[in-house]
Design an enzyme around this catalytic site. Structure first.
Site, PDB file in Angstrom:
ATOM      1  N   GLY A  13       0.879  -1.167   0.000  1.00 37.25           N
ATOM      2  CA  GLY A  13       0.000   0.000   0.000  1.00 37.25           C
ATOM      3  C   GLY A  13       0.911   1.208   0.000  1.00 37.25           C
ATOM      4  O   GLY A  13       2.104   1.069   0.221  1.00 37.25           O
ATOM      5  N   CYS A  14       0.392   2.409  -0.252  1.00 33.61           N
ATOM      6  CA  CYS A  14       1.332   3.508  -0.410  1.00 33.61           C
ATOM      7  C   CYS A  14       0.700   4.883  -0.351  1.00 33.61           C
ATOM      8  O   CYS A  14      -0.503   5.047  -0.371  1.00 33.61           O
ATOM      9  CB  CYS A  14       2.025   3.433  -1.761  1.00 33.61           C
ATOM     10  SG  CYS A  14       2.789   1.886  -2.117  1.00 33.61           S
ATOM     11  N   ALA A  15       1.616   5.897  -0.307  1.00 31.18           N
ATOM     12  CA  ALA A  15       1.256   7.293  -0.492  1.00 31.18           C
ATOM     13  C   ALA A  15       2.079   7.832  -1.646  1.00 31.18           C
ATOM     14  O   ALA A  15       3.237   7.466  -1.782  1.00 31.18           O
ATOM     15  CB  ALA A  15       1.584   8.075   0.766  1.00 31.18           C
TER      16      ALA A  15
END
Lengths: 363, 499
Positions: A13-15
């Site tokens: 998952g990420c930003a």
């Protein structure tokens, strides 16, 4: 033993965050660090990185190779290869700051190079293809050497750690550029080394990506037919190669690329005017195996601008904002407001709708 | 003296039997007869093929067919089946004949492959709420982009087939199956937006109206091939081989070449229709290329050309050669593929499983960088929607279904097609039997089957977080093997479950 990323596929998952000045006015890397730092909750400290464009004006005609080495022996081996294929104009360690948050650093070197004229001629390739091929050769044949940045007047800086720490580690505040992208990663397991952190780059294309694509192996097996080799098993790597293939080799526009990788649904296409329908159907058909499904929001940096794109169902957040000549893109609005509280315009692009931001002509 | 004891016994519950004689009426094998003096039904088990026609039709459920418990002295080497085959051949001096696909106990790789689903890191997609796409184009996908003077893309491809779902009805000739069966397949294809295949029996004049959904076959006997036949079709298939009988031709006995069958095949009534083992104008790969281009010339390059081959040991090289011969689509038929008649020993011992053939061919074409220049269609045998999903994830663009389509129409897999006495009106030309198959009902059953599979395919795709079938194609990470050895896994190009 924990497998190194590349020997194992790791979902994340990420930003993501990106800033571009359309007039190519340069600004400090400090801003992008501030933006990505807000979204600390979206990462878990196991990967962070940045891409900066316009950061090497004094060497803008040379390819800037950023390379990770496992040890000095491998560095020597790789430099023999580099010497054979390129004229090396300048080389140095990439300046970093020792800090407790960033551990297990490899040797990190930077080279400004231009292809060896006789080698280039003998290869019968155009210059960029020659460079891309050389990058693949190093990454697949010299075990322990890894070129993670290879564009002109741009560079990627990445590590295992929280992105704000990674930014400080690489002293990003000391660089100035007209466009920066950033990434905070939340991998499900330990990557084992730094290669899998984002951005992922080839030539001047760099990709930061939030999501896990369900089409990965279909895309990988397709793109590998066209001269690419996926060594990291990450979505970002395959997305980068798809962009490189469709943009550099097939000369598709970014809007056309969006119609391939985040293609409109057949039901939507049916209602297009005739000419547009023919074109959309054609692109979906001939590049069927490059359709990307599953959640993604991506930022693609390149020498002339920035492209932001969501998957066709918009399964990952992404907002875009404008202020004067600046355009901001981020996973969350807060990451934009922190650096620019008053905006001219802010909106969430629809799934599959590419936001193509072009910088002015490079002078 | 007949050495062979009947394989099946007809068990009649006399308490239920009302001697309506429906079973007697319906059985073309003359199993049942009415004993006038005793006012009761009797059965001749020797004739029974276990097709269930009588069982299904019996209004009081008085009948069932059971496997005979009669047995030989146990012997792992000389089984009852083997002994009976020898009796048959010692009596007849002939080749053993069988129908439908290889029933022997070889591995079924589809049953040793498991499908993935999303959890946490990536959402599954609900096909009832979100679009879920199964449309597929078959044909060459050239990445060469051309633009006009204004920079606009010229959206021109070589001829393609456009399917709503990646399932087609495989080749079954008019002659091997009935007029009504053909009509059912044609109608269902039209309604579903897919294609059926004429097989090597020509195209009956009544069915030209379905030509948009028709693939016409050109096989070694060239039966029924003429200019209009080629030009009316959506695609042309050159049949080089068939999974049930790789390496040999076909033989439709003269007794079946009557009336419309003879006219459609363009051969005299009563003459045997013998399709040679090879095409006598194709003794090598360069000859195939000539036939591909002859057919393209004859149809003005407007039809995709399919080359159908049986899955044999050297399949990867053969497929690679075909991909370079101008074919738009390669159809591969596995060793479980069905037939109207084949020598038993060939059906049961020649060829390889479609799963392995498909995985190897897909990989080879990718290794050579030519996978996008052809589409791959596989059959023999695809039995369910999960087989379809697995085949596509292994690398197929589309599947062919034959046996499953026949079963949907009412076939009970008694594997006696070669007798021509099909009680279900499918594999027969006898008018009184043909009329038992009502195309209005049978075509709806075919439509229902494909729609049901489509629903299931969409559910499985959604589970994997995939909302368009092209993202499933060749997506082998979505598969895991179960109980397979290293070699099998490496050929299939998949990991073992747990990896």
């Amino acid at each position: 033993m924990i497998l190194r990323e590349g020997d194992v596929r790791i979902p994340s998952g990420c930003a993501i965050s990106g800033i571009i000045d359309k007039s190519r006015k340069r600004f400090s890397g400090e801003e992008i660090i501030k933006s990505i730092a807000v979204m600390r909750e979206r990462g878990n400290g196991l990967g962070g990185g940045f891409a900066g464009y316009g950061i090497y004006p004094e060497y803008k005609d040379y390819y800037a190779f950023h390379i990770f080495y496992d040890n000095a022996e491998i560095k020597k081996q790789c430099e023999v290869f580099m010497d054979e294929h390129f004229d090396i104009i300048n080389l140095s360690k990439i300046p970093t700051k020792k800090m407790s948050e960033i551990k297990d650093e490899p040797l990190i070197w930077r080279y400004f190079v231009t292809p060896h004229p006789t080698k280039l001629k003998a290869s019968q390739l155009d210059e960029r293809e020659f460079v891309a091929k050389s990058v693949f050769k190093i990454n697949t044949r010299i075990n322990g050497a890894y070129v993670f940045s290879s564009g002109k007047n741009m560079g990627v800086f990445k590590a295992v750690g929280h992105p704000a720490d990674v930014g400080r580690f690489y002293k990003l505040d000391e660089y100035e550029g007209h466009c920066f992208t950033a990434h905070g990663r939340y991998p499900t397991n330990t990557p084992g080394w730094w290669g899998g952190a984002h951005p992922f780059a080839l030539l001047d294309y760099s990709v930061v990506h939030n999501g896990e694509i369900s089409s990965y192996d279909a895309n990988r097996r397709c793109i590998e037919m066209y001269g690419y080799k996926c060594t990291l098993q990450t979505d970002t790597e395959v997305i980068t190669y798809i962009f490189d293939y469709l943009h550099r080799k097939k000369s598709l526009s970014f809007k056309e690329i969006a119609a391939v990788i985040a293609a409109p649904f057949w039901k939507t296409i049916e209602n297009y005017p005739y000419e547009e329908k023919e074109k959309a159907e054609y692109l979906r058909n001939i590049f069927a195996s490059l359709l990307i499904t599953g959640p993604f929001s991506i930022l693609v940096g390149h020498q002339n601008g920035l492209v932001a794109l969501n998957d066709r169902l918009k399964l990952r957040p992404m907002v875009v904002a404008e202020k004067g000549s600046r355009v901001y893109v981020a996973s969350e609005e807060s990451a934009i407001r922190i650096i620019e509280p008053t905006l001219d315009r802010i909106w969430a692009p629809k799934g599959g709708e590419a936001v193509v931001i072009n910088a002015t002509e490079d002078k | 003296m007949n050495y062979i004891y009947p394989e099946y016994e007809v068990v009649r519950n006399y308490a239920r039997c009302i001697t309506c004689r429906a079973c007697e009426n319906q059985c073309s094998n003359m199993v049942h007869c009415y004993v006038e003096c005793e006012s009761r039904m009797e059965s001749k088990d020797d004739n029974c093929v276990n097709c269930h026609r009588c069982v299904t039709i019996c209004p009081t459920r008085a009948l069932k067919i059971v496997k005979s418990t009669h047995t030989f002295r146990e012997n792992a080497n000389w089984t009852g089946k083997t002994i009976n085959e020898i009796y048959k051949q010692a009596q007849s001096g002939g080749v053993l004949l069988s129908s439908m696909g290889n029933p022997e106990n070889y591995p079924i790789y589809f049953d040793k492959i498991l499908i993935n689903a999303s959890q946490v890191t990536n959402p599954s997609i609900d096909p009832l709420r979100e679009p879920m796409e199964t449309r597929v184009f078959l044909g060459c996908k050239s990445h060469k982009i051309t633009r006009d003077g204004g920079g606009k893309i010229i959206p021109k491809t070589t001829p393609q087939l456009d399917l709503s779902v990646p399932i087609m009805f495989s080749a079954m000739s008019y002659g091997s199956i009935s007029y009504n069966a053909h009509e059912s397949l044609a109608k269902a294809s039209e309604q579903l937006g897919i294609y059926y295949n004429t097989g090597e029996g020509g195209l009956h004049e009544d069915f030209y109206k379905y030509s948009k959904n028709t693939i016409v076959q050109v096989a070694s006997g060239r039966f029924g091939v003429h200019k209009d036949y080629l030009n009316t079709a959506a695609a042309i298939e050159i049949k080089m081989g068939q999974g049930a009988k790789p390496g040999i031709g076909g033989h439709l006995p003269g007794t079946k070449i009557v009336g419309a069958v003879s006219r459609t095949r363009m051969i005299p009534e009563g003459s045997d229709a013998i399709s040679p083992a090879p095409h006598h104008d194709i003794y090598s790969i360069e000859d195939l290329r000539q036939l591909v281009y002859s057919l393209k010339e004859a149809t003005d390059y407007k039809k995709p050309v399919i080359v159908k081959i049986a899955a044999v040991h050297n399949i990867t090289s053969i497929a690679s050669g075909i991909a370079r011969s101008g074919a738009d689509i390669i159809a591969i038929d596995g060793f479980r593929g069905g037939t109207g008649a084949a020598p038993t020993k060939i059906r049961d011992n020649v060829g390889i499983p479609i799963e392995l053939a498909l995985a190897s061919v897909d990989k080879r074409l990718r290794d050579e960088g030519i996978r996008d220049s052809v589409s791959l269609v596989v059959g023999g045998s695809i039995r369910s929607s999960s087989d379809v999903v697995k085949a596509i994830a292994l690398g197929a663009d589309c599947v062919y279904i034959g046996s499953a389509a026949l079963i949907a129409m009412g076939c009970h897999l008694c594997r006696s097609c070669q007798s021509g006495k099909c009680n279900w009106g499918i594999a027969t030309q006898a008018p009184e039997l043909v009329k038992r198959l009502n195309p209005a009902i049978a075509h709806q059953r075919l439509v229902n089957l494909v729609i049901a599979w489509e629903h299931e395919i969409k559910e499985m795709m959604g589970g994997m977080g995939i909302n368009s079938i092209e993202s499933l194609k060749g997506n082998r990470l979505m598969l895991r093997g179960i109980g397979l050895n290293e070699k099998e896994l490496s050929i299939l190009g998949i990991y073992h479950a747990g990896e």
